[in-house]
Design an enzyme around this catalytic site. Structure first.
Site, PDB file in Angstrom:
ATOM      1  CD  GLN A 244      33.803 -99.015 -36.181  1.00 26.50           C
ATOM      2  OE1 GLN A 244      32.841 -99.733 -35.924  1.00 26.50           O
ATOM      3  NE2 GLN A 244      33.695 -97.728 -36.302  1.00 26.50           N
ATOM      4  CE1 TYR A 275      33.334 -84.753 -34.406  1.00 27.71           C
ATOM      5  CE2 TYR A 275      33.308 -84.837 -36.622  1.00 27.71           C
ATOM      6  CZ  TYR A 275      32.802 -84.155 -35.517  1.00 27.71           C
ATOM      7  OH  TYR A 275      32.140 -83.154 -35.498  1.00 27.71           O
ATOM      8  CB  CYS A 374      27.598 -95.409 -35.958  1.00 26.97           C
ATOM      9  SG  CYS A 374      27.725 -93.758 -34.935  1.00 26.97           S
TER      10      CYS A 374
END
Length: 416
Positions: A244, A275, A374
């Site tokens: 991130q 993932y 996201c």
């Protein structure tokens, strides 16, 4: 011979992707560098022509703000300000001209509109939460710049592949910005700058090789290991690997996923981290009491790191595409069909998980699903698929992990 066509337009809303909406004679016009409620003068991207008139929508560039919103501010990145000609405005901070609190209001609107359109009725996005109390600058621990044929290094102009010379990188961490602005000429391609947990900036050239591929030297640089720390746990990863970007993002998402999982983790079930990267949410599952965890990631180096990062927990790290793993094909594929599936955490790429993955998760009959997203539209589509198969969205939280850009992160809990 064609000419530039200009229009004066009223901005009525924000679109997914950081542009804004106006209408002209019934046609939608997408306009950057504006704010709902403003009146702006724009130049159409398409010249005045019969072909342009036949299109269902137009794209335009803001030339001048005729009636400014009270939420407009001087852009946080001078090289992106509306005072510059459109072709010389840098990209990457498409909401940087808007007061920070109002940016979050607009992001919540985008998320709500996506839910209304794709996820079905009755879901409420709520507010987009700030993750710090700063001015939204100085947060990018990872920056990618581009290098042209002359060796010039810099960001691209908005909606372009042309490099813009800049005097500052206000969204970057100070040390990253300093290192970036001091870079000498580079080989054509890209250069990444990374500030991991030790605070030392790594510069990772990504020169183009034959046929546009990265050179072998660029590949070797990815093998340097760095670390990040979340909730007291140290995560090792490649310097060029995914993590991130905001320094508080991983901790924020770890806590949000942990909150969502609370009460939904049966220690006797098998839990999936899809993932999974280098194991952040597998660690979250372990922290909630999961004793049998499978983390699935297509990047082999990330899987190797996940195995090391979670050596103290009962975690099986599998290198596989998630869709193939769930379908039971490929190396190390397939969940153990003899074991009951507890919670599933998934953090798919921007394109979302997709119908096939959602249906495969549903077929496992898990106790709960926590979806980290996201992209609002991809999230809404996948939530719509889950809901069509009998799942409820028990909670949905959104976070402003990318201030001054249109991006927003969300965490949804799904239960039967």
């Amino acid at each position: 011979m064609t000419s530039v066509r200009t229009l004066d337009l009223d901005i009525t809303g924000i679109a997914h992707g950081g542009t804004f909406i106006a209408r002209h004679e019934g046609r939608v016009v997408f306009v950057p560098d504006a704010i709902p409620g403003e009146r702006v003068r724009v130049a159409l991207d398409e010249p005045a022509s019969a072909d342009a008139d036949s299109k269902r929508f137009w794209r335009a560039e803001t030339l001048e703000v005729l009636d400014a919103s009270p939420h407009r501010r001087a852009h946080v990145w001078a090289e992106a300000d509306v005072s510059r000609v459109p072709e010389n405005r840098v990209g990457g901070a498409d909401l940087g001209h808007i007061e920070l609190g109002h940016q979050r209001v607009l992001k919540a609107q985008v998320l709500q509109e996506a839910l209304d359109k794709f996820a079905g009725p009755g879901l409420r996005a709520g507010e987009v939460a700030a993750v710090d109390d700063g001015d939204g600058t100085g947060w990018r621990t990872r920056v990618s710049l581009h290098v042209d044929a002359d060796g010039r290094v810099g960001p691209y102009a908005a909606r372009s592949h042309r490099i813009i010379d800049v005097a500052a990188l206000p969204l970057a961490r100070p040390a990253v910005a300093e290192a970036a602005l001091a870079l000498p000429a580079q080989r054509p391609g890209r250069v990444d700058l990374v500030e991991p947990g030790d605070g030392r900036v790594r510069v990772l050239p990504r020169p183009e090789g034959a046929r546009g591929r990265r050179s072998p030297a660029a590949g070797r640089q990815r093998t340097e290991s760095v670390f990040e720390t979340v909730a007291g746990r140290r995560f090792q990863l490649d310097a060029g690997g995914f993590w991130q970007v905001h320094p508080r993002a991983a901790e924020t998402l770890h806590r949000a996923v942990g909150d969502a999982l609370s009460g939904h983790v049966d220690p006797d079930a098998v839990h999936l981290d899809l993932y999974g990267g280098v194991g952040l949410f597998a660690a979250t599952l372990a922290g909630q009491g999961a004793r049998d965890i499978v983390t699935v990631e297509s990047d082999r180096r990330a899987t190797e790191h996940a195995r090391q990062n979670l050596a103290d927990a009962d975690v099986r790290a599998v290198t596989a595409r998630v869709d193939r793993f769930l379908a039971g094909t490929g190396e190390d594929a397939g969940a153990d069909q003899k074991s009951r599936t507890g919670a599933v955490v998934l953090d798919p790429p921007r394109s979302g998980a997709g119908r096939a993955v959602v249906e495969a998760i549903d077929a496992l009959h898990p106790d709960a699903v926590v979806y980290v997203a996201c992209d609002p539209v991809a999230l809404a589509r996948d939530l719509g698929t889950f809901r069509s198969r009998g799942w409820d969205v028990a909670s949905l939280r959104a976070f402003d992990l990318f201030p001054h850009s249109h991006h927003v992160e969300a965490v949804a809990l799904l239960t039967r």
